[in-house]
Every structure is written in structure tokens, then in C-alpha cells.
Design a protein around this motif. Sequence first.
Motif: not given
Length: 284
Positions: A7, A11, A14, A57-58, A82, A93
Motif C-alpha cells: 500500500p 494515503r 489505500a 494499492l496507490g 489511489y 478502489p
Amino acid sequence: MKVLIVPNYARADAVESARRLEAWLDDEGVETIWARDKRLFPDAGESADGCCLVVSLGGDGTLLRAARIVGYSGVPVLGISYGHLGFLTAAGPDDLLETVRDALAGELHVSRRATLDVECAFELEDGTTQLTHAFALNDFALSRGGAGDMVEFDVAVSGKHIDRLRGDGFVVSTATGSTGYALAAGGPIVTPEFGGMVCVPIAPHTIMARAFLTAPSDVVEIEMSPERPAMRHFFADGQPIRHEGGTGVRACVRRGPGDLVLLDRGAQSFYDSVSRVFYGQVGK
């Protein structure tokens, strides 16, 4: 079955999604491990050994970090966006669990992305030379230093001298990296299926220097001019390549020994992203 979660710790959304993904995977009987927060563990060594999937995740920067962890191993990488553009990511997401489910089931499109193997030579104070290797998915860049002086260097391809250039630096990118620093420096957008390298001078002090493409088997050689010992930096995917107490004098860039396996929704994902990001279709 094991999944590595990478991640963007900066964030909160995230990180929260990563926790939700971990809980769902646990219910599905899938083991999860997390990449460490680089702000807290800057020197943490990480590996995707034993993993069947890496989920980023980003934004694209987070995916590049995931790619560095995977290296040439061939472990598939899935990006959930993200960030601002999400050029390399497969979904947003809202589609997180569905997309990961499809990835684990082998139902996503596989895009094999060429990588780079970068070898940099550093001259130490005692006159000896040390070599450092780096992985890159996007690009290698030679850049001028903080003093602002231009750098002077020779460029050769597979032993054939191209030119001695002066300017702000030089970018050698993969097709994947053609939409990054190389594009900003004036290079072309290149389809991911292209296996060679994109070579782009950065602000050259001549109107004659142009971007060019190499064959997949070529080696791009950059040699710093000893007549102009200006401060300079080497980067792989934006991360500095250093050797303690050494000055970078040479770099050899070749296609990496393994491709990155990037998962997406289809073969047209690249052109959808080109249209969305570079041709005014953002948000449409």
C-alpha cells in the motif's frame, strides 16, 4: 497461496483498503504479508518469494515499488489506483475485491513488460572502480547535479559510438517508461509490446540530438566525459543509484533477464490509458 500487499502508506484510504483486502483474503484462506512502510523502515529488505500475487494499492509510484520487490522473478503484479493518473493500474478502489478475485482465478489479461538491468560504475577516492546493479521497470536516468552545471557524456549502443552530448542528462526507458520521464523529455509513446529501449537526451545543447529506439538485444553505454567533471546523479525508476564515496563514471543499460508480469482488464488497456491521460479524456 500467499499474497503480498504493497500500500501507499501516505494515503489513509489505500491503507484502509489494504486492511479490507487482508480480511477478505483471510476469509478465503489466502495468507497475506505486507510490504513495510519505507518511511519507518527505509532499509528494509523485501521479497515476493513464495507469493502468487502482489497487489499494489496507490498510484504508479507504489506500483513501481511493487515492481522493485518482484524484480525479475515473474510474480504477477496487480495495481489498484489511489493516485492521480493510475496509468499502470488495472482498477479503482470500488472494484478492489472483484479484481483481486479475478486475478487469483487467472481471469485477468497478462501484459508482459520489458525491464532494465542497469550496471553503474563508480570511481572511488583511491582510484578503484566498483560496480552496482539496479532493476528498473520504467527507466534509467542520468541527471545533472544540484550545482546546476550541465553534464558531458558519450553515448554508444552495443559498441557503436553515437555522439558526445552536453545537456541536463539522458533517459533510457522501456516501452512502459516511455510515458514517464522519457515522454517529458520529448520521447515518443511506445506500445508495451515493444521490447527495445527508448533513448532520449534531456535538454541537449544542440538541435541535432533526437530520441531513438534500440533493438531488444542492444546495450546502451553512457560514459561521463573526464574533461568536464560536473556533479551528476544516476537514477533507476526515480530512485538514486549510489555507491558510498564514489562518483558515477559509467552506466550500461540492457534489457533485464525477466519481464514484469502486469495484470489488467484487457489488451486495449494501454490505449484506453493513453486516450484518458494524454489526449484530453481524463475524467470522461
